[in-house]
Design a protein around this motif. Structure first.
Motif, PDB file in Angstrom:
ATOM      1  N   GLU A 188      -0.410  -3.517 -10.168  1.00 40.06           N
ATOM      2  CA  GLU A 188      -0.270  -2.112  -9.852  1.00 40.06           C
ATOM      3  C   GLU A 188      -0.667  -1.275 -11.066  1.00 40.06           C
ATOM      4  O   GLU A 188      -0.641  -1.754 -12.200  1.00 40.06           O
ATOM      5  CB  GLU A 188       1.175  -1.787  -9.465  1.00 40.06           C
ATOM      6  CG  GLU A 188       1.682  -2.542  -8.260  1.00 40.06           C
ATOM      7  CD  GLU A 188       3.180  -2.432  -8.104  1.00 40.06           C
ATOM      8  OE1 GLU A 188       3.634  -2.157  -6.987  1.00 40.06           O
ATOM      9  OE2 GLU A 188       3.877  -2.615  -9.119  1.00 40.06           O
ATOM     10  N   TYR A 228       0.888   3.129  -8.471  1.00 40.45           N
ATOM     11  CA  TYR A 228      -0.145   3.149  -7.442  1.00 40.45           C
ATOM     12  C   TYR A 228      -0.669   1.740  -7.202  1.00 40.45           C
ATOM     13  O   TYR A 228      -0.844   0.971  -8.155  1.00 40.45           O
ATOM     14  CB  TYR A 228      -1.320   4.035  -7.877  1.00 40.45           C
ATOM     15  CG  TYR A 228      -0.953   5.471  -8.134  1.00 40.45           C
ATOM     16  CD1 TYR A 228      -0.986   6.418  -7.117  1.00 40.45           C
ATOM     17  CD2 TYR A 228      -0.560   5.893  -9.409  1.00 40.45           C
ATOM     18  CE1 TYR A 228      -0.643   7.746  -7.357  1.00 40.45           C
ATOM     19  CE2 TYR A 228      -0.219   7.209  -9.658  1.00 40.45           C
ATOM     20  CZ  TYR A 228      -0.261   8.131  -8.632  1.00 40.45           C
ATOM     21  OH  TYR A 228       0.088   9.437  -8.883  1.00 40.45           O
ATOM     22  N   THR A 266       2.763   4.226  -2.810  1.00 41.66           N
ATOM     23  CA  THR A 266       3.033   4.764  -4.135  1.00 41.66           C
ATOM     24  C   THR A 266       4.539   4.996  -4.233  1.00 41.66           C
ATOM     25  O   THR A 266       5.214   5.169  -3.209  1.00 41.66           O
ATOM     26  CB  THR A 266       2.309   6.095  -4.371  1.00 41.66           C
ATOM     27  OG1 THR A 266       2.830   7.093  -3.471  1.00 41.66           O
ATOM     28  CG2 THR A 266       0.823   5.948  -4.135  1.00 41.66           C
ATOM     29  N   GLN A 321       0.845  -1.194   0.000  1.00 42.45           N
ATOM     30  CA  GLN A 321       0.000   0.000   0.000  1.00 42.45           C
ATOM     31  C   GLN A 321       0.880   1.245   0.000  1.00 42.45           C
ATOM     32  O   GLN A 321       0.807   2.102   0.876  1.00 42.45           O
ATOM     33  CB  GLN A 321      -0.939  -0.035   1.207  1.00 42.45           C
ATOM     34  CG  GLN A 321      -1.942  -1.164   1.166  1.00 42.45           C
ATOM     35  CD  GLN A 321      -2.802  -1.133  -0.092  1.00 42.45           C
ATOM     36  OE1 GLN A 321      -3.424  -0.121  -0.407  1.00 42.45           O
ATOM     37  NE2 GLN A 321      -2.835  -2.244  -0.818  1.00 42.45           N
ATOM     38  N   GLU A 343       4.632   6.831 -12.316  1.00 43.72           N
ATOM     39  CA  GLU A 343       4.063   6.933 -10.977  1.00 43.72           C
ATOM     40  C   GLU A 343       3.294   5.632 -10.750  1.00 43.72           C
ATOM     41  O   GLU A 343       2.420   5.283 -11.546  1.00 43.72           O
ATOM     42  CB  GLU A 343       3.120   8.125 -10.876  1.00 43.72           C
ATOM     43  CG  GLU A 343       3.801   9.477 -11.025  1.00 43.72           C
ATOM     44  CD  GLU A 343       2.810  10.630 -11.027  1.00 43.72           C
ATOM     45  OE1 GLU A 343       1.585  10.353 -11.110  1.00 43.72           O
ATOM     46  OE2 GLU A 343       3.241  11.797 -10.961  1.00 43.72           O
ATOM     47  N   ARG A 392       3.104   6.168   1.690  1.00 38.31           N
ATOM     48  CA  ARG A 392       1.908   5.359   1.945  1.00 38.31           C
ATOM     49  C   ARG A 392       0.737   5.895   1.106  1.00 38.31           C
ATOM     50  O   ARG A 392       0.544   7.090   0.982  1.00 38.31           O
ATOM     51  CB  ARG A 392       1.528   5.394   3.425  1.00 38.31           C
ATOM     52  CG  ARG A 392       2.456   4.540   4.288  1.00 38.31           C
ATOM     53  CD  ARG A 392       1.817   4.185   5.605  1.00 38.31           C
ATOM     54  NE  ARG A 392       2.668   3.321   6.385  1.00 38.31           N
ATOM     55  CZ  ARG A 392       2.699   1.997   6.261  1.00 38.31           C
ATOM     56  NH1 ARG A 392       1.931   1.402   5.375  1.00 38.31           N
ATOM     57  NH2 ARG A 392       3.499   1.267   7.020  1.00 38.31           N
ATOM     58  N   TYR A 393       0.006   4.952   0.536  1.00 34.71           N
ATOM     59  CA  TYR A 393      -1.070   5.327  -0.377  1.00 34.71           C
ATOM     60  C   TYR A 393      -2.344   5.608   0.402  1.00 34.71           C
ATOM     61  O   TYR A 393      -2.767   4.825   1.246  1.00 34.71           O
ATOM     62  CB  TYR A 393      -1.319   4.195  -1.383  1.00 34.71           C
ATOM     63  CG  TYR A 393      -2.428   4.477  -2.343  1.00 34.71           C
ATOM     64  CD1 TYR A 393      -2.339   5.532  -3.242  1.00 34.71           C
ATOM     65  CD2 TYR A 393      -3.566   3.683  -2.354  1.00 34.71           C
ATOM     66  CE1 TYR A 393      -3.373   5.786  -4.146  1.00 34.71           C
ATOM     67  CE2 TYR A 393      -4.592   3.915  -3.269  1.00 34.71           C
ATOM     68  CZ  TYR A 393      -4.483   4.982  -4.146  1.00 34.71           C
ATOM     69  OH  TYR A 393      -5.492   5.223  -5.036  1.00 34.71           O
ATOM     70  N   GLU A 394      -2.941   6.730   0.086  1.00 34.36           N
ATOM     71  CA  GLU A 394      -4.226   7.103   0.675  1.00 34.36           C
ATOM     72  C   GLU A 394      -5.175   7.467  -0.461  1.00 34.36           C
ATOM     73  O   GLU A 394      -4.896   8.346  -1.250  1.00 34.36           O
ATOM     74  CB  GLU A 394      -4.063   8.298   1.622  1.00 34.36           C
ATOM     75  CG  GLU A 394      -3.179   8.002   2.842  1.00 34.36           C
ATOM     76  CD  GLU A 394      -3.069   9.187   3.761  1.00 34.36           C
ATOM     77  OE1 GLU A 394      -3.763  10.195   3.482  1.00 34.36           O
ATOM     78  OE2 GLU A 394      -2.329   9.109   4.754  1.00 34.36           O
ATOM     79  N   LYS A 395      -6.296   6.745  -0.541  1.00 31.52           N
ATOM     80  CA  LYS A 395      -7.258   7.005  -1.603  1.00 31.52           C
ATOM     81  C   LYS A 395      -7.954   8.360  -1.386  1.00 31.52           C
ATOM     82  O   LYS A 395      -8.158   8.779  -0.279  1.00 31.52           O
ATOM     83  CB  LYS A 395      -8.320   5.883  -1.646  1.00 31.52           C
ATOM     84  CG  LYS A 395      -7.752   4.527  -2.055  1.00 31.52           C
ATOM     85  CD  LYS A 395      -8.844   3.514  -2.162  1.00 31.52           C
ATOM     86  CE  LYS A 395      -8.303   2.154  -2.592  1.00 31.52           C
ATOM     87  NZ  LYS A 395      -9.376   1.129  -2.717  1.00 31.52           N
TER      88      LYS A 395
END
Length: 282
Positions: free
Chosen positions: A89, A82, A55, A53, A80, A279-282
């Motif tokens: 991915e 994600y 990017t 999780q 990039e 860290r990925y945050e939607k």
């Protein structure tokens, strides 16, 4: 990381570089190698099953083999990357050879990606019981194949304790990797593994792979040698770094030489880097 392992083994483009520096301690007693191998295997299984999780930015060059056997290395592409709800991915191309894509091209690609997502959502919403059963069967086969490759790796490579080191600030266990030629394997990748030897560093905490380097000590034939023959000495060096408690890809160097279509020689070297992890945050 696991996708990298499968790809480089399948291609056979492997390179072993020199020993890394850093504090070394060879005075400790070696760990229980059987237990350590099982722990590494279980860690890899968990990592395969749980997509990262994060990017990040990926810089890489594609290696292409034409229908006539010519091997070419493409331009440096910047993506990039994600995470998605699936194992794949999403890689958003943003630059080629350091030149950013113009706004119109980025907008076109983003719109195309959104259409693909909408089509997938609509397909999932209207999926018939028969199609769902077929999809679940394919997914189960992919998982089984992945597990078979991991099993083959455990069967083929004999771990040897070398010493304890500090790698980029992290305490690791340095291990030698030697193939067991009599090991029974279930996959094509497992058969390739028998042609490689090298070194692996695993973290003391959690037994994650921090670095993996392998070298082909014999020629490797792909497609019975008709598609390609990769020469001994080819290899790869895969490095990961610990960020926010998670081991993430950092750099992959692949270098190799050989022949395609029995007669066309090639020699390639590619370096893929993974930076700017967040860290990925939607």
């Amino acid at each position: 990381m696991p996708a990298v392992l499968r790809t480089v083994c399948a291609l056979g483009l492997l390179f072993l570089s020199q020993r890394t520096g850093g504090p070394v301690d060879c005075s400790h007693r070696p760990p229980d190698m059987g237990a350590l191998a099982a722990q590494i295997r279980e860690t890899l299984r968990r990592e395969y099953a749980a997509p990262l999780q994060f990017t990040y930015i990926e810089h890489r060059r594609e290696v292409d083999i034409s229908r006539f056997g010519a091997v070419t290395v493409g331009p440096l592409r910047t993506f990039e990357v994600y995470p998605t709800d699936t194992v794949d991915e999403y890689k958003r191309l943003v630059a080629i050879d350091g030149r950013p894509l113009d706004a119109a091209e980025l907008a076109r690609r983003d719109a195309e990606h959104q259409r693909d997502l909408q089509k997938r959502a609509e397909r999932d919403r209207t999926e018939s019981p028969q199609r769902r059963a077929a999809r679940l069967k394919r997914e189960a086969e992919e998982i089984r194949e992945r597990e078979d490759i991991l099993d083959d790796g455990a069967a083929v490579f004999e771990l040897g304790f070398e010493c304890r080191e500090v790698l980029e600030g992290q305490p690791v266990i340095a291990l030698s990797l030697k193939p067991r030629q009599q090991a029974r394997v279930k996959t094509r990748e497992g058969a390739y593994m028998k042609k490689f030897a090298g070194r692996m560093w695993v973290s003391e905490d959690g037994h994650h792979i921090a670095r993996l380097r392998l070298q082909a000590f014999d020629d490797v034939s792909i497609g019975w040698g008709v598609v390609a023959r990769v020469e001994a000495g080819s290899g790869f060096d895969y490095v990961r770094t610990k960020i926010a408690g998670t081991w993430l890809p950092s750099k992959l160097t692949i270098e190799g030489s050989g022949r395609t279509l029995l007669f066309r020689r090639f020699q390639v070297k590619t370096v893929t880097t993974y930076t700017n992890h967040k860290r990925y945050e939607k």
